[in-house]
Scaffold this active site. Structure first.
Site, PDB file in Angstrom:
ATOM      1  N   PHE A   1       2.822   2.319  -7.576  1.00 23.68           N
ATOM      2  CA  PHE A   1       1.461   1.824  -7.351  1.00 23.68           C
ATOM      3  C   PHE A   1       0.469   2.653  -8.177  1.00 23.68           C
ATOM      4  O   PHE A   1      -0.537   3.131  -7.675  1.00 23.68           O
ATOM      5  CB  PHE A   1       1.084   1.875  -5.861  1.00 23.68           C
ATOM      6  CG  PHE A   1       2.101   1.280  -4.933  1.00 23.68           C
ATOM      7  CD1 PHE A   1       2.141  -0.094  -4.717  1.00 23.68           C
ATOM      8  CD2 PHE A   1       3.019   2.084  -4.270  1.00 23.68           C
ATOM      9  CE1 PHE A   1       3.081  -0.653  -3.847  1.00 23.68           C
ATOM     10  CE2 PHE A   1       3.960   1.547  -3.405  1.00 23.68           C
ATOM     11  CZ  PHE A   1       3.998   0.176  -3.194  1.00 23.68           C
TER      12      PHE A   1
ATOM     13  N   ARG B   1      -4.148  14.883  -6.331  1.00 24.20           N
ATOM     14  CA  ARG B   1      -3.560  14.756  -7.673  1.00 24.20           C
ATOM     15  C   ARG B   1      -3.289  16.128  -8.274  1.00 24.20           C
ATOM     16  O   ARG B   1      -2.290  16.344  -8.971  1.00 24.20           O
ATOM     17  CB  ARG B   1      -4.505  13.961  -8.572  1.00 24.20           C
ATOM     18  CG  ARG B   1      -4.678  12.509  -8.164  1.00 24.20           C
ATOM     19  CD  ARG B   1      -5.806  11.852  -8.924  1.00 24.20           C
ATOM     20  NE  ARG B   1      -6.090  10.517  -8.393  1.00 24.20           N
ATOM     21  CZ  ARG B   1      -7.283   9.976  -8.270  1.00 24.20           C
ATOM     22  NH1 ARG B   1      -8.359  10.660  -8.645  1.00 24.20           N
ATOM     23  NH2 ARG B   1      -7.444   8.764  -7.789  1.00 24.20           N
TER      24      ARG B   1
ATOM     25  N   ASP C   1       1.660   5.897  -3.632  1.00 21.43           N
ATOM     26  CA  ASP C   1       0.218   5.797  -3.366  1.00 21.43           C
ATOM     27  C   ASP C   1      -0.156   4.317  -3.275  1.00 21.43           C
ATOM     28  O   ASP C   1      -0.857   3.786  -4.138  1.00 21.43           O
ATOM     29  CB  ASP C   1      -0.571   6.496  -4.476  1.00 21.43           C
ATOM     30  CG  ASP C   1      -2.076   6.410  -4.269  1.00 21.43           C
ATOM     31  OD1 ASP C   1      -2.513   6.270  -3.105  1.00 21.43           O
ATOM     32  OD2 ASP C   1      -2.822   6.452  -5.271  1.00 21.43           O
TER      33      ASP C   1
ATOM     34  N   ASP D   1       3.310  -0.387 -11.642  1.00 18.53           N
ATOM     35  CA  ASP D   1       2.355  -1.164 -10.864  1.00 18.53           C
ATOM     36  C   ASP D   1       2.698  -2.635 -11.019  1.00 18.53           C
ATOM     37  O   ASP D   1       3.204  -3.062 -12.067  1.00 18.53           O
ATOM     38  CB  ASP D   1       0.918  -0.908 -11.327  1.00 18.53           C
ATOM     39  CG  ASP D   1      -0.107  -1.292 -10.267  1.00 18.53           C
ATOM     40  OD1 ASP D   1      -0.613  -0.382  -9.568  1.00 18.53           O
ATOM     41  OD2 ASP D   1      -0.401  -2.496 -10.121  1.00 18.53           O
TER      42      ASP D   1
ATOM     43  N   CYS E   1      -4.065   4.983   2.792  1.00 20.77           N
ATOM     44  CA  CYS E   1      -5.523   5.025   2.703  1.00 20.77           C
ATOM     45  C   CYS E   1      -6.182   4.120   3.735  1.00 20.77           C
ATOM     46  O   CYS E   1      -7.373   3.822   3.638  1.00 20.77           O
ATOM     47  CB  CYS E   1      -5.995   4.652   1.302  1.00 20.77           C
ATOM     48  SG  CYS E   1      -5.521   3.000   0.772  1.00 20.77           S
TER      49      CYS E   1
END
Length: 410
Positions: A243, A227, A314, A265, A354
């Site tokens: 996201f 970030r 992300d 989102d 992730c």
């Protein structure tokens, strides 16, 4: 191996022996050739090779496919309170070494196998510890570990108002453990904290973290320094954060001097959290928020005049098993392809995964394919991973899960 050892012995296959010697701490049920002696579920057992070579000692799990999780490969270790205190102190000292004092306000203190605490996660959110216990062995000794950890932190000047257990995860079912969440009662302390909500500061941005109801343990800490990199690149740019969840990348971009940030989102609740975080930090004037499905939004934006010169992707883990990896990679390609088409020449892209099942080579191949189909070239700025409080233990691929890339699209 010393003759005086009294732990039950599990003899394992050459395949398991080779994996342990490479550094992996798991022994699967089908890799156990024989067992000598009785051990309670969650108790300690020695693991040996077919020739009787000592390979390590770990927790037995009778229900899990992972039959033994190794704690130590030192035959001289005694698994007493001094052993556990030494390991906990070592984990905290590591964080103090690799992170600045202000970054310790919110960090991962124990990262499972990477800290040789298999099945234990502890996140520190200012004055609260949020804990997940995912192995029966750690469940048996948490009454020793958690008060000890609170004591170590307090002795180092850290405030620990309480410890909250986020054991409401399906992985506990595989260990034969019940799911629940609630306060862990610290010995000698009356009552529990009045609220599971605390405020953290990360990269100069303040967030409210709810350890009872937030995602996972309350907040995603592994992207802290990624970030920060986004904030550095965002100055003067018009940013689309896809996201966004709690808005963390969007907020870093806004604080970094972005001309404007749009945070997207699919969850209305997430959008409201992001909006509240913007207000908390006085950034709402530089941001707008949209509840939309990114897979639908990006194609629609291609039909509109180009607005964004920096896009952040992300997404949540698109796959949590090898069985669904192909559909997951198709999803990653779709959003990256659309983002590359949407950006002007010279625009910037931050993209990540992730899921450790989306291995780096596969992820890079997907990005190359997306760039080729979009008719663009990628100029790599940085390739990054999870923050250093989530250390990657070589030999344990599960600890190496976050892939993060910054590109200029040309």
């Amino acid at each position: 191996m010393k003759a005086e050892r009294t732990y039950p012995r599990y003899t394992v296959t050459p395949k398991a022996e080779a994996a342990i010697l490479r550094g992996h701490p798991w022994v699967y049920g089908e890799e156990v050739l024989s067992a000598e002696g009785q051990v309670e579920n969650g108790g300690l057992a020695d693991v040996v090779s077919k020739k009787g070579r000592y390979l390590g000692t770990g927790f037995l799990s009778e229900q899990s496919k992972i039959r033994v999780r190794l704690l130590s490969r030192n035959a001289n270790d005694r698994f007493d309170e001094a052993f556990w205190r030494r390991k906990l102190q070592w984990a905290w000292d590591y964080r103090k070494t690799v992170m600045s004092p202000e970054d310790l306000d919110c960090c991962r203190v124990v990262f499972g196998e990477a800290d040789a605490f298999p099945g234990l996660t502890v996140d520190k959110f200012h004055d609260l510890l949020s804990v997940q216990v995912l192995s029966v062995g750690m469940e048996r000794i948490k009454g020793t570990l958690l008060p000890m950890l609170a004591e170590i932190l307090r002795q180092d000047g850290q405030t620990v108002r309480g410890i909250y257990e986020r054991n409401d995860v399906s992985l506990r079912d595989k260990e034969g453990l019940p799911q629940y969440k609630g306060w862990f009662p610290l010995p000698g302390e009356e009552g529990v904290p009045a609220s599971p909500v605390t405020e953290i500061t990360e990269n100069g941005i303040r967030y409210l973290v709810d350890v009872e109801n937030g995602q996972k343990t309350g907040f995603f800490l592994d992207q802290k320094y990624n970030r920060r990199c986004v904030a550095r690149l965002a100055a003067g740019k018009t940013v689309l954060d896809c996201f966004t969840h709690t808005g963390s990348f969007a907020l870093n971009a806004a604080l970094g001097g972005a001309a404007h940030v749009t945070a997207v989102d699919v969850s209305e609740t997430a959008v409201e959290m992001a909006r509240a975080n913007a207000r908390r930090n006085g950034l709402e004037g530089k941001m707008d928020f949209l509840a939309a499905d990114v897979f639908d939004l990006l194609p629609r934006l291609e039909q509109a005049p180009r607005r964004y010169d920096f896009i952040i992707l992300d997404p949540p883990a698109f796959t949590k098993s090898r069985k669904t990896i192909e559909s997951a990679m198709a999803g990653y390609k779709e959003i990256n392809y659309r983002a590359m088409r949407l950006l002007p020449r010279g625009g910037y892209l931050a993209t990540c995964s992730c899921s450790h099942f989306a291995e780096e080579g596969r992820f890079l191949a997907m990005l190359r394919s997306a760039a080729r189909d979009a008719g663009v070239q990628l100029r790599q700025i940085e390739a990054r991973q999870q923050s250093c409080d989530h250390p990657i233990l070589w030999g344990v691929e599960e600890t190496n899960y976050l892939k993060f890339y910054l590109f200029q699209v040309i």
